[in-house]
Design an enzyme around this catalytic site. Structure first.
Site, PDB file in Angstrom:
ATOM      1  N   TYR A  54       0.821  -1.211   0.000  1.00 22.41           N
ATOM      2  CA  TYR A  54       0.000   0.000   0.000  1.00 22.41           C
ATOM      3  C   TYR A  54       0.857   1.265   0.000  1.00 22.41           C
ATOM      4  O   TYR A  54       0.409   2.331  -0.417  1.00 22.41           O
ATOM      5  CB  TYR A  54      -0.923   0.041   1.218  1.00 22.41           C
ATOM      6  CG  TYR A  54      -1.962  -1.042   1.306  1.00 22.41           C
ATOM      7  CD1 TYR A  54      -2.172  -1.946   0.260  1.00 22.41           C
ATOM      8  CD2 TYR A  54      -2.741  -1.182   2.451  1.00 22.41           C
ATOM      9  CE1 TYR A  54      -3.129  -2.950   0.363  1.00 22.41           C
ATOM     10  CE2 TYR A  54      -3.690  -2.174   2.557  1.00 22.41           C
ATOM     11  CZ  TYR A  54      -3.875  -3.055   1.524  1.00 22.41           C
ATOM     12  OH  TYR A  54      -4.822  -4.042   1.639  1.00 22.41           O
ATOM     13  N   HIS A 111       0.297 -11.692   1.957  1.00 15.61           N
ATOM     14  CA  HIS A 111      -0.678 -10.972   1.144  1.00 15.61           C
ATOM     15  C   HIS A 111      -1.376 -11.845   0.107  1.00 15.61           C
ATOM     16  O   HIS A 111      -2.525 -11.589  -0.256  1.00 15.61           O
ATOM     17  CB  HIS A 111      -0.008  -9.781   0.449  1.00 15.61           C
ATOM     18  CG  HIS A 111      -0.921  -8.619   0.245  1.00 15.61           C
ATOM     19  ND1 HIS A 111      -0.517  -7.314   0.369  1.00 15.61           N
ATOM     20  CD2 HIS A 111      -2.225  -8.546  -0.079  1.00 15.61           C
ATOM     21  CE1 HIS A 111      -1.521  -6.499   0.135  1.00 15.61           C
ATOM     22  NE2 HIS A 111      -2.577  -7.224  -0.144  1.00 15.61           N
TER      23      HIS A 111
END
Length: 283
Positions: A54, A111
């Protein structure tokens, strides 16, 4: 679910995790994000979810300074890839700690089930947990087969974070997680805002005197999902997203919303398709 804003659930490792928080997917690495996180903390948001990819872990770290005692906020972040094995994990994890300005994270997630070294890296993440640098270990975007491969290797994560909303309910993954005591963390409960103008959803919102976004957040919570709506706009949106604990969607409406979503399913993010076992390494 009769959860309150500050409710927590017990994970399968014994740690407690808040059921509601702020997601930071697509939040920019700017002062504005720092302000949004700081505002969320001041409003009492108990959970902040970020990730290496991010690019806003540093903004979370900055926002925590002088705004809250570290033990009072639950921080979740994610390892982007397992391509570089143990060495890559340690570099990534140490960068995350540095950016977050903390010496531990509450929840560390892999992730996605890809990169070629999933099991090798998962074992090393558990080592970091044993050293007190991580409290709970989880995964993100893992489908049923991925979770089965983990279990076959002797590992059951505490959390699986997947996309969840009426238009993408991932029922097979939800069922497997519940059968195996894996907490379900739902990202994109608003479907990345693609459905907020839907006439049916707007009708339900009027019926309950709430906004379409609040209906979707409440739907997620009542399904028992840890829910992390994101916002990168304003404190008003933060307040709107948290004002979902003063009403209950009826059982009939919960079912109707689910049935309506299934009529036109739409995945808006990463689809947990079946990867090859090569991503996991030797089982």
């Amino acid at each position: 679910m009769s959860w309150s804003f500050t409710s927590k659930i017990k994970l399968n490792d014994g740690h407690l995790m808040p059921v509601f928080g702020l997601g930071l997917y697509q939040a920019a690495s700017t002062l504005k994000t720092t302000q949004i996180v700081a505002d969320a903390i001041r409003l009492g948001y108990p959970l902040i979810d970020t990730a290496e990819i991010y690019g806003n872990e540093a903004q979370v770290g900055e926002a925590m300074k002088n705004n809250i005692e570290r033990e009072k906020i639950f921080i979740s972040t994610k390892l982007f890839r397992t391509n570089d094995g143990r060495e890559g994990l340690h570099k990534s994890f140490n960068r995350s700690l540095q950016k977050l300005d903390t010496n531990y994270v509450d929840l560390y997630l892999m992730h996605a089930p890809q990169g070629g070294h999933v099991l090798e890296v998962y074992r090393e993440i558990l080592q970091l947990q044993s050293e007190g640098k991580i409290r709970s270990v989880g995964v993100s975007n893992f489908g049923v087969q991925h979770l089965k491969w983990l279990k076959q290797a002797g590992f059951v994560p505490a959390v699986n974070q997947i996309e969840l909303h009426p238009w993408w309910p991932n029922e097979d993954i939800v069922e497997y997680c519940r059968e195996n005591n894996i907490a379900i963390m739902g990202y994109s409960p608003l479907g990345k805002a693609r459905f907020l103008d839907d006439p049916y959803l707007q009708k339900i919102a009027v019926q309950y005197g709430k906004t379409p976004a609040q209906i979707l957040i409440r739907w997620s919570l009542q399904n028992g999902f840890i829910t992390i709506p994101k916002t990168s706009s304003s404190i008003e949106r933060l307040k709107e997203n948290m004002a979902v604990f003063d009403f209950t969607i009826s059982d009939d409406d919960m079912k109707d919303i689910a049935r309506y979503g299934k009529k036109k399913p739409q995945n808006t993010g990463w689809n947990p398709t079946l990867n090859t076992k090569k991503d996991f390494g030797p089982l």
